[in-house]
Structures are given as C-alpha cells and as structure tokens.
Design a protein around this motif. Structure first.
Motif, mmCIF file in Angstrom:
data_model
loop_
_atom_site.group_PDB
_atom_site.id
_atom_site.type_symbol
_atom_site.label_atom_id
_atom_site.label_comp_id
_atom_site.label_asym_id
_atom_site.label_seq_id
_atom_site.Cartn_x
_atom_site.Cartn_y
_atom_site.Cartn_z
ATOM 1 N N GLY A 240 0.601 -1.340 -0.448
ATOM 2 C CA GLY A 240 -0.308 -0.078 0.012
ATOM 3 C C GLY A 240 0.756 1.569 0.060
ATOM 4 O O GLY A 240 0.538 2.618 -1.017
ATOM 5 N N MET A 241 1.805 1.129 0.336
ATOM 6 C CA MET A 241 3.132 2.634 0.993
ATOM 7 C C MET A 241 3.590 2.488 -0.894
ATOM 8 O O MET A 241 3.831 3.577 -0.714
ATOM 9 N N SER A 242 3.448 1.439 -1.633
ATOM 10 C CA SER A 242 4.407 1.837 -2.318
ATOM 11 C C SER A 242 3.732 2.676 -4.387
ATOM 12 O O SER A 242 3.832 2.396 -5.413
ATOM 13 N N GLY A 243 2.138 2.540 -3.751
ATOM 14 C CA GLY A 243 1.707 2.312 -4.915
ATOM 15 C C GLY A 243 1.533 1.743 -6.175
ATOM 16 O O GLY A 243 1.235 2.202 -7.405
ATOM 17 N N THR A 244 1.536 0.779 -5.258
ATOM 18 C CA THR A 244 0.797 -0.529 -5.619
ATOM 19 C C THR A 244 -0.876 -0.956 -5.461
ATOM 20 O O THR A 244 -0.920 -1.320 -4.249
ATOM 21 N N CYS A 265 -7.482 -1.895 -0.716
ATOM 22 C CA CYS A 265 -7.494 -3.476 -1.007
ATOM 23 C C CYS A 265 -8.718 -4.457 -2.062
ATOM 24 O O CYS A 265 -9.703 -3.685 -2.115
ATOM 25 N N ILE A 266 -8.296 -5.096 -2.765
ATOM 26 C CA ILE A 266 -8.935 -5.735 -3.631
ATOM 27 C C ILE A 266 -9.001 -7.360 -2.733
ATOM 28 O O ILE A 266 -8.113 -7.907 -3.084
ATOM 29 N N GLU A 267 -10.427 -7.584 -2.191
ATOM 30 C CA GLU A 267 -10.294 -9.113 -1.641
ATOM 31 C C GLU A 267 -10.471 -10.118 -2.394
ATOM 32 O O GLU A 267 -11.872 -10.026 -3.214
ATOM 33 N N PHE A 268 -9.821 -11.168 -2.697
ATOM 34 C CA PHE A 268 -10.548 -11.754 -3.100
ATOM 35 C C PHE A 268 -10.965 -13.178 -1.978
ATOM 36 O O PHE A 268 -10.690 -13.321 -0.807
ATOM 37 N N LYS A 269 -11.707 -13.962 -2.385
ATOM 38 C CA LYS A 269 -11.748 -15.731 -1.297
ATOM 39 C C LYS A 269 -10.831 -16.374 -0.973
ATOM 40 O O LYS A 269 -9.812 -16.647 -2.011
ATOM 41 N N ILE A 292 -8.200 3.585 -5.853
ATOM 42 C CA ILE A 292 -8.014 2.843 -4.338
ATOM 43 C C ILE A 292 -6.954 2.617 -3.823
ATOM 44 O O ILE A 292 -6.289 2.927 -3.086
ATOM 45 N N ILE A 293 -5.649 3.190 -5.116
ATOM 46 C CA ILE A 293 -4.332 3.092 -4.977
ATOM 47 C C ILE A 293 -4.008 4.359 -3.761
ATOM 48 O O ILE A 293 -2.986 4.601 -3.343
ATOM 49 N N LYS A 294 -4.484 5.287 -4.979
ATOM 50 C CA LYS A 294 -3.977 6.827 -4.213
ATOM 51 C C LYS A 294 -4.110 7.108 -3.072
ATOM 52 O O LYS A 294 -3.937 7.466 -1.933
ATOM 53 N N ASN A 295 -5.685 6.455 -2.369
ATOM 54 C CA ASN A 295 -6.386 6.573 -0.428
ATOM 55 C C ASN A 295 -5.315 5.773 -0.145
ATOM 56 O O ASN A 295 -5.003 6.088 1.500
ATOM 57 N N THR A 296 -4.914 4.724 -0.726
ATOM 58 C CA THR A 296 -4.706 3.441 -0.050
ATOM 59 C C THR A 296 -2.764 4.182 0.542
ATOM 60 O O THR A 296 -2.379 3.909 1.695
ATOM 61 N N TYR A 297 -2.537 4.833 -0.508
ATOM 62 C CA TYR A 297 -0.685 5.233 -0.198
ATOM 63 C C TYR A 297 -1.177 5.933 0.629
ATOM 64 O O TYR A 297 -0.131 6.125 1.828
ATOM 65 N N SER A 298 -2.192 7.196 0.693
ATOM 66 C CA SER A 298 -1.952 8.298 2.084
ATOM 67 C C SER A 298 -2.083 8.135 3.465
ATOM 68 O O SER A 298 -1.913 7.926 4.501
#
Length: 324
Positions: A240-244, A265-269, A292-298
């Motif tokens: 999440g800190m990596s822009g990925t 994140c994106i969650e799978f089963k 999502i990536i942008k929000n997670t990064y911050s």
C-alpha cells in the motif's frame, strides 16, 4: 519515559535480513529513552534490572520485543519474571505457530501486564492466559516503500515464502497452500506480464530490501495472504505504501477496520473461486483501481508506518502507568 527493551535480534546479522526486528525499536527510541538488552540466556529478570541500575537506567516499562517471541522453546520454560518486580511488563506476541502452548504458559506464569499481538486471536489468547491481549499490527518503512514513479513493467507480482500447510501445525491456516495455488493460477495466464518469485527455498528470494521494494513499484498489483495463525504481515502495508494495488485473500475479522475491500485493497475468496475474476476486473478497470491506490497510499503512509506504531505503543505504556 524509560523503556527496557529486551530483544536478542535487534541490530544483528539476522535483522539485516529481516529488518522488521529493528524497525519498532528504532522508532520507539525517537520518543522514549530505551535500554536495549540483547542477551537471551538470563533466568531472572531481576538480574537484568540490576545491570540497568548499575548503568543509571531505571525503566518505567519492560518490553519484550518480537524477537524474544521468536526464540526456541527452552526460553519459555527457564525464565522467571517474578521476584516482586513492580515495573509493568509488556510483550509483542509473534510467531504464534511456533510453541504456542509454551508461549501462552510463559505469559500466564509470569503475569505480563499487557500483550500486543499481530496474530489476531486476541480474545482466545486472553481466555487462555488471563492476560490482556491487544491487536498490534505490523507496519512498513516509508523510507523504503514509497512510489518511485517508475514504469509499471508487470501486471502482477509476488515474492516471499509459500508457507505450505505441511510446514506448520494443523490449523495454522484457514485454507490449503493458498500462496502456491494463487501463484500457479497467475503463472498459467498467457496474456499478462508477471513477476512470480514465491518459494520456500530461501536462496530464491530477493535479498535486497531496495530491490524488493523496486519490484513492488514495477507492478500494478501485488499479492498478499496472511501468515500462519492469520497474522497480517508487513507485506500488506509495504504494498500500500508503494503505489501498488494490494490484492489480498479474505481479511481476518479483527483486521477489517484496517483493511477494507475496495477502499484500500481488493479482497478475493480463500478458496480462489473468484480470484481470476477479481484480478481481471482490476486490470480492465484500472482507473477505478488507481483511486483505491491513491487513497491507500495516503492512509498507509499516515497510519501504518513503524513510527505510528511506536507512538501507539508509547500510548499503551502511558495508560498502564496511569492505572498502576
């Protein structure tokens, strides 16, 4: 605040390979006065306190770091923390899959005041020991994991131990060989570019933290699943800190306020029944994922650094001292 920090792995050759043993100590000593004690062959905590006092250090808190809870079984049978010690004792519960019964007995017998725990089964551990357990997640180093603004070369990446079930006690995982099976599914896809380096052979792993972080930067999506006992490892926060995009299996209930599907994140089963559908949805709806990536990064840089964890830990110490 003065903290006696007991951890045999901090600033050793072992922690050069596994830096998470250093991070919390390094950040905590920015906001507390810390005395690092690395010996592991002592039997009486009173002797350690005598050594501290001989050097003019009188701790307010005694903290057993995660490295202590990665020691061999014998360390959890020979150590006696009693002898009328009035200083509160806190531990960082780690590697619950190894010697779980012995570790819990050690915590109970020595009457810890508080346990911080990355494995999420805090209520279960509390019932067993009678000692308060509080969820204390791992974190990531923002000086290593950040957006380097380099070109994305891979659609998806993964590196690290496969953690096959046969290597651990029964019940360590909610699913069977999930990392191996997920990596195999991705490897079978002919129309994507992937970096897949998951292996239980340590010689095949990326040895440099810089190169590992760079590989995450070069990938649009990076795969993460829990360690044994549903422990959420640093990898989640490093991604999440990596822009990925953090692409992860089912999130343990206790972590659902931290990791939220479609928010950070994106969650799978766990059974991987929707794994490829979710994966291709991400690739085909990349603008949505970039939000999502942008929000997670911050969020992750703000709330899930090791310095943020150190501040949280200091707050727990202060609460203990107020209630003593």
């Amino acid at each position: 605040m003065k903290v006696l920090y007991i951890d045999p792995y901090v600033h050793t050759s072992y922690s050069r390979m596994y830096k998470h043993y250093d991070y919390l100590y390094d950040e905590l000593r920015k906001i507390c006065k810390c005395y690092l004690y690395k010996k592991k062959d002592f039997k009486k905590l009173k002797k350690v306190l005598e050594e501290c006092s001989n050097k003019g250090f009188y701790p307010d808190i005694i903290f057993f770091g995660m490295g202590w809870f990665n020691l061999d079984e014998e360390n959890f049978s020979k150590l006696d923390l009693t002898n009328n010690i009035s200083v509160p004792i806190v531990g960082y519960f780690y590697k619950a899959q190894n010697f779980l019964v012995q570790k819990l007995n050690f915590i109970k017998a020595n009457n810890f005041d508080l346990m911080m725990s990355a494995p999420p089964k805090c209520k279960e551990y509390e019932i067993t020991t009678g000692i308060p357990f509080k969820l204390f997640p791992h974190a990531a180093d923002p000086n290593t994991f950040y957006d380097r603004k380099i070109k994305k070369q891979f659609d998806v990446g993964f590196s690290g131990a496969l953690h096959d079930n046969k290597l651990y006690v029964e019940g360590s995982f909610k699913t069977f060989n999930i990392r191996r099976r997920a990596q195999k599914l991705l490897a079978e896809q002919k129309n994507i570019k992937s970096f897949l380096n998951g292996s239980d052979n340590i010689s095949e792993r990326i040895n440099s933290y810089h190169e590992y972080a760079k590989k995450i930067n070069q990938s649009k999506i990076w795969l993460a699943t829990p360690a044994p006992q549903e422990e959420i490892v640093s990898r989640y926060f490093e991604i999440g800190m990596s822009g990925t995009l953090l692409f992860c299996s089912e999130i343990p209930f206790e972590y659902r306020s931290i990791l939220q599907n479609k928010k950070n994140c994106i969650e799978f089963k766990n059974d991987l029944s929707d794994f490829l559908d979710k994966f291709y949805y991400c690739l085909n709806n990349w603008l949505e994922c970039q939000e999502i990536i942008k929000n997670t990064y911050s969020e992750f840089h703000s709330d899930h650094s090791w310095f943020a964890r150190a501040k949280s830990l200091k707050n727990e110490f202060e609460k203990l001292l107020r209630n003593k």
